[in-house]
Design a protein around this motif. Structure first.
Motif, short mmCIF file in Angstrom:
data_model
loop_
_atom_site.label_atom_id
_atom_site.label_comp_id
_atom_site.label_asym_id
_atom_site.label_seq_id
_atom_site.Cartn_x
_atom_site.Cartn_y
_atom_site.Cartn_z
N SER A 26 0.81 -1.22 0.00
CA SER A 26 0.00 0.00 0.00
C SER A 26 0.84 1.26 0.00
CB SER A 26 -0.95 0.01 1.21
OG SER A 26 -0.22 -0.16 2.41
N GLY A 27 2.17 1.11 0.04
CA GLY A 27 3.04 2.28 0.03
C GLY A 27 2.91 3.13 -1.22
N GLY A 28 2.63 2.49 -2.35
CA GLY A 28 2.50 3.23 -3.60
C GLY A 28 1.33 4.18 -3.60
N LEU A 29 0.21 3.75 -3.02
CA LEU A 29 -0.96 4.62 -2.95
C LEU A 29 -0.77 5.70 -1.89
CD1 LEU A 29 -3.75 5.31 -3.94
CD2 LEU A 29 -4.69 3.53 -2.45
N CYS A 30 -0.20 5.32 -0.76
CA CYS A 30 0.03 6.33 0.29
C CYS A 30 1.04 7.39 -0.17
CB CYS A 30 0.52 5.66 1.57
SG CYS A 30 -0.76 4.69 2.41
N ARG A 31 1.92 7.03 -1.06
CA ARG A 31 2.90 7.98 -1.58
C ARG A 31 2.22 9.17 -2.27
NH1 ARG A 31 6.89 7.00 -6.69
NH2 ARG A 31 8.24 8.80 -6.40
N VAL A 32 1.06 8.94 -2.88
CA VAL A 32 0.36 10.01 -3.60
C VAL A 32 -0.92 10.43 -2.88
CG1 VAL A 32 1.32 9.29 -5.82
CG2 VAL A 32 -0.87 8.33 -5.07
N TRP A 33 -1.08 10.00 -1.63
CA TRP A 33 -2.33 10.28 -0.91
C TRP A 33 -2.45 11.78 -0.63
CZ3 TRP A 33 -6.29 7.43 -1.02
CH2 TRP A 33 -7.36 7.64 -0.15
N PRO A 34 -3.65 12.36 -0.78
CA PRO A 34 -3.81 13.81 -0.64
C PRO A 34 -3.78 14.34 0.79
CG PRO A 34 -5.92 12.78 -1.15
CD PRO A 34 -4.88 11.71 -1.30
N ALA A 35 -3.95 13.47 1.79
CA ALA A 35 -3.93 13.91 3.18
C ALA A 35 -2.61 13.50 3.83
CB ALA A 35 -5.09 13.30 3.95
N LYS A 36 -2.04 14.38 4.61
CA LYS A 36 -0.80 14.08 5.31
C LYS A 36 -1.06 13.04 6.41
CE LYS A 36 1.46 18.55 4.61
NZ LYS A 36 2.07 19.73 5.28
N GLY A 37 -0.03 12.29 6.72
CA GLY A 37 -0.13 11.34 7.80
C GLY A 37 0.70 11.76 8.99
N ASN A 38 0.43 11.15 10.14
CA ASN A 38 1.29 11.35 11.31
C ASN A 38 1.43 10.02 12.03
OD1 ASN A 38 -0.57 11.13 13.79
ND2 ASN A 38 -1.67 12.63 12.53
N ASP A 39 2.36 9.97 12.96
CA ASP A 39 2.74 8.70 13.58
C ASP A 39 2.11 8.44 14.95
OD1 ASP A 39 4.33 7.99 11.42
OD2 ASP A 39 6.12 8.94 12.24
N GLU A 40 1.07 9.18 15.29
CA GLU A 40 0.48 9.00 16.62
C GLU A 40 0.00 7.58 16.84
OE1 GLU A 40 -2.90 10.99 19.57
OE2 GLU A 40 -2.66 11.75 17.53
N ALA A 41 -0.58 6.97 15.83
CA ALA A 41 -1.12 5.61 15.97
C ALA A 41 -0.05 4.54 15.91
CB ALA A 41 -2.17 5.35 14.89
N ARG A 42 1.20 4.93 15.71
CA ARG A 42 2.29 3.95 15.66
C ARG A 42 2.91 3.74 17.05
NH1 ARG A 42 5.64 5.77 10.28
NH2 ARG A 42 6.66 3.76 10.65
N HIS A 43 2.45 4.47 18.02
CA HIS A 43 3.03 4.41 19.36
C HIS A 43 2.03 3.77 20.32
CE1 HIS A 43 6.22 7.14 18.02
NE2 HIS A 43 5.25 7.84 17.44
N VAL A 44 2.33 2.60 20.83
CA VAL A 44 1.45 1.95 21.80
C VAL A 44 2.23 1.57 23.04
CG1 VAL A 44 -0.19 1.12 20.08
CG2 VAL A 44 1.72 -0.33 20.73
N ASN A 45 1.66 1.87 24.18
CA ASN A 45 2.22 1.53 25.48
C ASN A 45 1.09 1.69 26.48
OD1 ASN A 45 3.40 1.52 28.04
ND2 ASN A 45 5.28 2.47 27.32
N ALA A 46 0.57 0.58 26.99
CA ALA A 46 -0.62 0.61 27.84
C ALA A 46 -0.28 0.61 29.32
CB ALA A 46 -1.51 -0.58 27.50
N THR A 47 0.92 1.03 29.67
CA THR A 47 1.32 1.06 31.08
C THR A 47 0.24 1.72 31.93
OG1 THR A 47 3.67 1.14 30.52
CG2 THR A 47 3.05 1.94 32.70
#
Length: 499
Positions: free
Chosen positions: A404-425
């Motif tokens: 899916s990297g090819g489609l995300c490369r041209v995606w019109p909305a910017k992404g961020n990494d908030e959902a890549r961080h998990v820690n349920a302490t």
């Protein structure tokens, strides 16, 4: 495993690890009266018909949430919900919220279809699910009409090479442009971090002090993010068929390609164990499937006024590998296609892409990239896409792709990494269930997510298929239900045999 949208419709997210932030105090204000429950009038079965009601108590409703949580008093978005009220005479334990995966799967539709498998749980809990923001009834992302979707989903993945890559790149750009034209306002706001905030609004609106939750596939990502944002609000949480939020596009594509190839080989071994309609031994059966795919690149099969392309055929194969229960139908579909009848393979492909009998599409093929692409800031360059594709094709010519990297490369909305961080302490104990034969979320991701959460215990399922809780395994279902109903967490290194 789609070259354009990757092979896992039941997936999402990527990368990271962090300490648990303070819980947002102002995002969980809601009132039970905010949900107006009423009859469900627009739930459809996959064949397009209104489903038979399990009982008249099933209710649907809507909850208004902020479109942009940075502007909580601004524009609202209506989330669509479904509730199957508790049926038993014992004391009700509250609600369990379900997310069945995707990103892009409709929880409203799926919970209704899964009701019979959840009767034990429903005796003590109200069962609730929802269409996450950007999905179906909750401002579902639209990216073109039915004809556009037909063209996009039927793209061939073979032969690999510059011409195919150029066709895919052009299709990705057109698809992304249509998404922007039709759903541009919501695209920046459909990420998992916002869906998690929505889920806390649901928790509050149904009157639960803590969230009891079952997340499957992508739903494990959503659950992990919720436990990171709201650790003190976690009740009993089960994450089935987990994904590793730290993987990059390349790592995810290669892991999934290995997973689907492994499942495909298991299918072939099972097929030839007795009598396989399209090959007497595994090598012959595999060669015949390869022959079919190559033939379809030259001459698609005509199916009721449509064309079964190689791209659709490989999608159909992937769809049937999600569950061992569909292997006999896949054998039949491949055998018939080799004889010139592609109707069964087309049916499998349509079930995967969300195409209905009337030619219209659900939003699952559009919601998937919308959520996936805003859940990461990663935007791979051309060299990374070609490297990924080459490595994936070596693993499996049938399922290899650039992901899916090819489609995300041209995606019109910017992404961020908030959902890549998990820690349920600080959260209550979380149960993670990983399957050794899962093609879409490979088992290697299960211990990784477990470790990242800090508060989780891993249960291993030795069987085939994507997801264990609803697989038919009495062992897994018993462990999960015992935890959800009685709070009994399995011991370390717990496992269940194949069903």
């Amino acid at each position: 495993m789609r070259r354009v949208i990757a092979a896992a419709l039941l997936l999402a997210a990527t990368a990271g690890c962090s300490t648990a932030p303070a819980e947002p105090a102002s995002e969980s204000t809601a009132d039970p009266d905010q949900i107006a429950w009423g009859p469900c009038t627009d739930i459809k079965r996959p064949d397009g018909e209104t489903p038979a009601r399990q009982d008249a108590s099933v209710r649907c409703g809507k909850l208004a949430v902020p479109l942009d949580y940075a502007k909580p008093d601004g524009e609202k978005l209506d989330l669509a919900l479904i509730k199957l009220p508790a049926t038993g005479k014992q004391k009700r334990l509250g609600s369990v919220v379900f997310n069945f995966g995707g990103p892009g799967a409709s929880g409203v539709d799926t919970l209704d279809q899964a009701a019979k498998a959840l009767t034990t749980l429903r005796a003590r809990y109200d069962l609730i699910s929802f269409d996450p923001r950007g999905v179906e009834r909750s401002s579902g992302v639209k990216c073109g009409d039915a004809a556009e979707m037909d063209r996009f989903t039927s793209l061939d993945t073979l032969p690999a090479g510059d011409e195919t890559d150029q066709e895919v790149e052009a299709a990705n750009k057109r698809f992304a442009s249509l998404c922007q034209q039709n759903s541009g306002e919501i695209l920046p706001h459909v990420g998992t971090a916002n869906a998690s905030r929505d889920m806390d609004r649901i928790r509050a609106a149904v009157g639960d002090a803590k969230l009891n939750y079952v997340g499957m596939s992508y739903g494990t990502q959503l659950g992990g993010v919720y436990a990171t944002q709201f650790p003190k609000k976690v009740g009993r949480m089960v994450l089935d068929a987990p994904l590793d939020p730290t993987v990059t596009f390349e790592q995810r594509t290669l892991a999934q390609t290995r997973g689907f190839q492994k499942a495909y080989e298991s299918f072939l071994r099972s097929c030839v164990k007795e009598t396989c309609d399209f090959g007497k031994d595994q090598a012959t059966a595999n060669a015949n499937v390869g022959k079919l795919m190559n033939q379809l690149t030259e001459k698609p099969l005509q199916v009721n006024g449509r064309e079964l392309t190689q791209g659709l055929a490989s999608t159909g194969v992937a769809a049937a590998l999600y569950s061992e229960l569909t292997w006999p139908f896949l054998e039949q579909a491949l055998s018939e296609a080799l004889k010139g009848n592609g109707e069964a393979l087309m049916y499998l492909a349509d079930s995967y892409t969300g195409r209905g009998p009337d030619g219209t599409y659900s939003t699952q093929m559009t919601s998937f990239p919308a959520i996936t692409c805003v859940d990461t800031a990663e935007r791979p360059d051309e060299a990374a896409l070609r490297r990924t594709e080459a490595a994936a094709m070596k693993i499996s010519p049938l399922f290899g792709s650039e992901g899916s990297g090819g489609l995300c490369r041209v995606w019109p909305a910017k992404g961020n990494d908030e959902a890549r961080h998990v820690n349920a302490t600080g959260s209550a104990p979380i149960m993670v269930v990983g399957g050794k034969g899962d093609p879409a979320t490979p088992y290697e991701w299960a211990p990784k997510l477990t470790a990242q959460l800090k508060t989780a215990t891993l249960v291993t399922y030795e069987g085939e298929g994507h997801g264990a809780y609803l697989s038919g395994s009495k062992c897994i279902q018993g462990l999960v239900d015992a935890y959800l109903l009685e709070g009994k967490m399995p011991g370390k290194n717990a496992s269940c045999p194949a069903a």
